[in-house]
Design a protein around this motif. Structure first.
Motif, mmCIF file in Angstrom:
data_model
loop_
_atom_site.group_PDB
_atom_site.id
_atom_site.type_symbol
_atom_site.label_atom_id
_atom_site.label_comp_id
_atom_site.label_asym_id
_atom_site.label_seq_id
_atom_site.Cartn_x
_atom_site.Cartn_y
_atom_site.Cartn_z
ATOM 1 N N MET A 7 -23.156 -27.487 -21.090
ATOM 2 C CA MET A 7 -24.054 -27.047 -22.171
ATOM 3 C C MET A 7 -25.413 -27.753 -22.037
ATOM 4 S SD MET A 7 -23.799 -24.995 -24.696
ATOM 5 C CE MET A 7 -24.831 -24.519 -26.051
ATOM 6 N N LEU A 20 -32.543 -16.131 -24.556
ATOM 7 C CA LEU A 20 -31.554 -17.029 -23.961
ATOM 8 C C LEU A 20 -30.283 -16.290 -23.560
ATOM 9 C CD1 LEU A 20 -31.925 -20.035 -26.420
ATOM 10 C CD2 LEU A 20 -33.305 -19.442 -24.443
ATOM 11 N N GLY A 48 -26.106 -18.055 -33.685
ATOM 12 C CA GLY A 48 -26.382 -18.321 -32.263
ATOM 13 C C GLY A 48 -27.716 -17.700 -31.913
ATOM 14 N N CYS A 49 -28.699 -17.955 -32.766
ATOM 15 C CA CYS A 49 -29.997 -17.248 -32.660
ATOM 16 C C CYS A 49 -30.829 -17.727 -31.480
ATOM 17 C CB CYS A 49 -30.792 -17.418 -33.952
ATOM 18 S SG CYS A 49 -31.257 -19.141 -34.262
ATOM 19 N N GLY A 50 -30.525 -18.920 -30.931
ATOM 20 C CA GLY A 50 -31.337 -19.447 -29.833
ATOM 21 C C GLY A 50 -32.784 -19.602 -30.268
ATOM 22 N N GLN A 54 -34.280 -12.073 -31.073
ATOM 23 C CA GLN A 54 -33.836 -10.982 -31.957
ATOM 24 C C GLN A 54 -34.115 -11.300 -33.426
ATOM 25 O OE1 GLN A 54 -31.357 -12.947 -30.251
ATOM 26 N NE2 GLN A 54 -31.467 -14.098 -32.144
ATOM 27 N N ASP A 70 -28.296 -22.050 -35.218
ATOM 28 C CA ASP A 70 -27.958 -22.424 -33.855
ATOM 29 C C ASP A 70 -27.534 -23.890 -33.867
ATOM 30 O OD1 ASP A 70 -28.619 -20.896 -30.991
ATOM 31 O OD2 ASP A 70 -28.428 -23.066 -30.783
ATOM 32 N N ARG A 71 -26.777 -24.261 -32.815
ATOM 33 C CA ARG A 71 -26.334 -25.643 -32.751
ATOM 34 C C ARG A 71 -27.396 -26.541 -32.113
ATOM 35 N NH1 ARG A 71 -20.813 -26.970 -29.603
ATOM 36 N NH2 ARG A 71 -22.276 -26.854 -27.885
ATOM 37 N N VAL A 72 -28.353 -25.915 -31.418
ATOM 38 C CA VAL A 72 -29.346 -26.698 -30.667
ATOM 39 C C VAL A 72 -30.662 -26.743 -31.437
ATOM 40 C CG1 VAL A 72 -30.609 -26.883 -28.492
ATOM 41 C CG2 VAL A 72 -28.226 -26.086 -28.504
ATOM 42 N N PHE A 75 -33.968 -25.348 -29.821
ATOM 43 C CA PHE A 75 -34.179 -23.892 -29.836
ATOM 44 C C PHE A 75 -34.744 -23.453 -31.192
ATOM 45 C CE2 PHE A 75 -30.477 -23.351 -26.605
ATOM 46 C CZ PHE A 75 -31.334 -23.608 -25.547
ATOM 47 N N ALA A 97 -26.327 -25.531 -37.298
ATOM 48 C CA ALA A 97 -24.923 -25.501 -37.737
ATOM 49 C C ALA A 97 -24.057 -24.976 -36.601
ATOM 50 C CB ALA A 97 -24.763 -24.611 -38.976
ATOM 51 N N ASP A 98 -22.779 -25.230 -36.741
ATOM 52 C CA ASP A 98 -21.789 -24.749 -35.773
ATOM 53 C C ASP A 98 -21.250 -23.413 -36.282
ATOM 54 O OD1 ASP A 98 -19.492 -24.269 -34.226
ATOM 55 O OD2 ASP A 98 -19.043 -26.399 -34.048
ATOM 56 N N MET A 99 -21.256 -22.417 -35.410
ATOM 57 C CA MET A 99 -20.785 -21.082 -35.833
ATOM 58 C C MET A 99 -19.325 -21.100 -36.293
ATOM 59 S SD MET A 99 -20.271 -18.963 -32.285
ATOM 60 C CE MET A 99 -21.898 -19.164 -31.609
ATOM 61 N N GLU A 115 -26.303 -11.922 -31.264
ATOM 62 C CA GLU A 115 -26.496 -11.353 -29.921
ATOM 63 C C GLU A 115 -26.122 -12.388 -28.866
ATOM 64 O OE1 GLU A 115 -30.015 -9.128 -28.969
ATOM 65 O OE2 GLU A 115 -30.141 -8.272 -30.983
ATOM 66 N N GLY A 116 -25.165 -12.006 -28.029
ATOM 67 C CA GLY A 116 -24.806 -12.833 -26.879
ATOM 68 C C GLY A 116 -24.225 -14.185 -27.226
ATOM 69 N N ILE A 120 -18.725 -17.558 -27.657
ATOM 70 C CA ILE A 120 -18.538 -19.017 -27.735
ATOM 71 C C ILE A 120 -17.299 -19.357 -28.557
ATOM 72 C CG2 ILE A 120 -19.582 -21.128 -28.706
ATOM 73 C CD1 ILE A 120 -22.333 -19.607 -27.824
HETATM 74 C C1 LIG Z 1 -26.525 -16.889 -24.830
HETATM 75 S S1 LIG Z 1 -27.442 -17.752 -26.076
HETATM 76 C C2 LIG Z 1 -28.040 -16.377 -27.046
HETATM 77 C C3 LIG Z 1 -29.210 -16.776 -27.899
HETATM 78 C C4 LIG Z 1 -29.954 -15.636 -28.590
HETATM 79 N N1 LIG Z 1 -29.079 -14.876 -29.467
HETATM 80 C C5 LIG Z 1 -30.590 -14.736 -27.552
HETATM 81 O O1 LIG Z 1 -30.007 -13.672 -27.272
HETATM 82 O O2 LIG Z 1 -31.660 -15.102 -27.034
HETATM 83 C C6 LIG Z 1 -26.163 -18.447 -27.095
HETATM 84 C C7 LIG Z 1 -26.688 -19.344 -28.212
HETATM 85 O O3 LIG Z 1 -25.592 -19.872 -28.952
HETATM 86 C C8 LIG Z 1 -25.877 -21.220 -29.276
HETATM 87 N N2 LIG Z 1 -24.603 -21.921 -29.526
HETATM 88 C C9 LIG Z 1 -23.721 -22.419 -28.633
HETATM 89 N N3 LIG Z 1 -22.653 -22.948 -29.266
HETATM 90 C C10 LIG Z 1 -22.872 -22.786 -30.592
HETATM 91 C C11 LIG Z 1 -22.133 -23.133 -31.769
HETATM 92 N N4 LIG Z 1 -20.946 -23.705 -31.685
HETATM 93 N N5 LIG Z 1 -22.673 -22.815 -32.967
HETATM 94 C C12 LIG Z 1 -23.882 -22.213 -33.065
HETATM 95 N N6 LIG Z 1 -24.624 -21.862 -32.003
HETATM 96 C C13 LIG Z 1 -24.118 -22.135 -30.773
HETATM 97 C C14 LIG Z 1 -26.610 -21.742 -28.065
HETATM 98 O O4 LIG Z 1 -27.371 -22.906 -28.371
HETATM 99 C C15 LIG Z 1 -27.487 -20.553 -27.705
HETATM 100 O O5 LIG Z 1 -28.714 -20.585 -28.374
#
Ligand SMILES: C[S@@+](CC[C@H](N)C(=O)[O-])C[C@H]1O[C@@H](n2cnc3c(N)ncnc32)[C@H](O)[C@@H]1O
Length: 252
Positions: A7, A20, A48-50, A54, A70-72, A75, A97-99, A115-116, A120
């Motif tokens: 990660m 992302l 997981g908005c990155g 979107q 998002d967790r990061v 981002f 936050a954690d999804m 999206e995408g 996870i």
């Molecule tokens: C493939 S990226 C997609 C990001 C965005 N939706 C896009 O399409 O550009 C996946 C995202 O999920 C986030 N992520 C990973 N684990 C997560 C978790 N446990 N909770 C929330 N977000 C998480 C990552 O940091 C990353 O931004």
């Protein structure tokens, strides 16, 4: 390499990219247009908005309020800057936050978007646990890597069996959604060209610099190898596997 290190390097590799994961404004717009019974100013949760590619598209499509999770943290800082530059920051609320453990009350949103990212925690686990956050008859839009054929060629089948064994056929995801209390409203594939041009293309163009910057780090090189392998394998994946948008509605 453990998941935390993977990660870490994936975050480094994606830093500063607008997108992302695979996606495109047209696909976001098409899926949003299928949610025909939303209130005038819907409450939207983007999971997981990155960096918010979107999220920003959604903010332009609606006058509702968006909570972007998002967790990061880094981002979300990018998203905050981009939202500010576009005059959208009053309606976009980034939350770290954690999804798997979202800090929101039940029935807080009209629309959940992801999206995408649902891969996870897993398609079924996401559908099951996010349902309670929606109001009755609320919508969920997720994009998920899915098989588009029964007979993938061996190179693609082997690659994804190793890297995403949970990938299913579209019909199986729809059946699972129904079983978990969702009404499928629409589904469609993200065009292969969008995946290649808008996500893997920009990623590929930074790989050489990434490799050079982390020349002495075997983990970074392994992540670059894996990314190159994915780019090569996905170049031939049109019609075989790809990101599918699932537009679902709470079947109350
Ligand atoms: C493939 S990226 C997609 C990001 C965005 N939706 C896009 O399409 O550009 C996946 C995202 O999920 C986030 N992520 C990973 N684990 C997560 C978790 N446990 N909770 C929330 N977000 C998480 C990552 O940091 C990353 O931004």
């Amino acid at each position: 390499m453990d998941e935390t290190r993977l990660m870490y390097w994936l975050i480094k590799l994606h830093e500063g990219l607008a997108r992302l994961g695979p996606g495109h404004a047209e696909a976001t717009g098409r899926a949003f247009a299928s949610c025909t019974a939303l209130p005038a100013q819907p409450g939207i949760l983007d999971i997981g908005c990155g960096a918010g590619a979107q999220t920003l598209d959604l903010a332009r499509l609606t006058s509702g309020a968006l909570t972007a999770v998002d967790r990061v943290h880094g981002f979300l800082l990018d998203l905050r800057e981009r939202a500010h530059a576009r005059g959208l920051s009053a309606r976009i609320h980034p939350v770290v936050a954690d999804m798997r453990q979202l800090p929101f009350p039940a029935a807080a949103f009209d629309l959940i978007w992801s999206e995408g990212a649902i891969y996870i925690m897993g398609f079924d686990a996401g559908l099951a646990s996010w349902r309670a956050l929606l109001r009755a008859r609320g919508y969920l839009v997720v994009s998920e890597l899915s098989w588009l054929t029964d007979h993938p060629p061996p190179d693609l089948a082997d690659f994804w069996r190793e890297h995403y064994p949970a990938m299913r056929q579209v019909a199986d995801n729809l059946a699972s959604a129904r079983a978990l209390g969702w009404e499928p409203i629409d589904h469609f594939s993200l065009p292969h060209a969008h995946w290649m041009l808008d996500y893997l293309g920009p990623l590929q163009s930074r790989l050489a610099t990434f490799r050079a910057t982390h020349a002495n780090d075997p983990e970074a090189q392994a992540v670059a190898d894996l990314t190159e392998q994915e780019i090569a394998i996905m170049a031939n994946a049109a019609g075989i596997c790809g990101y599918v948008f699932y537009v679902l509605r709470r079947a109350d």
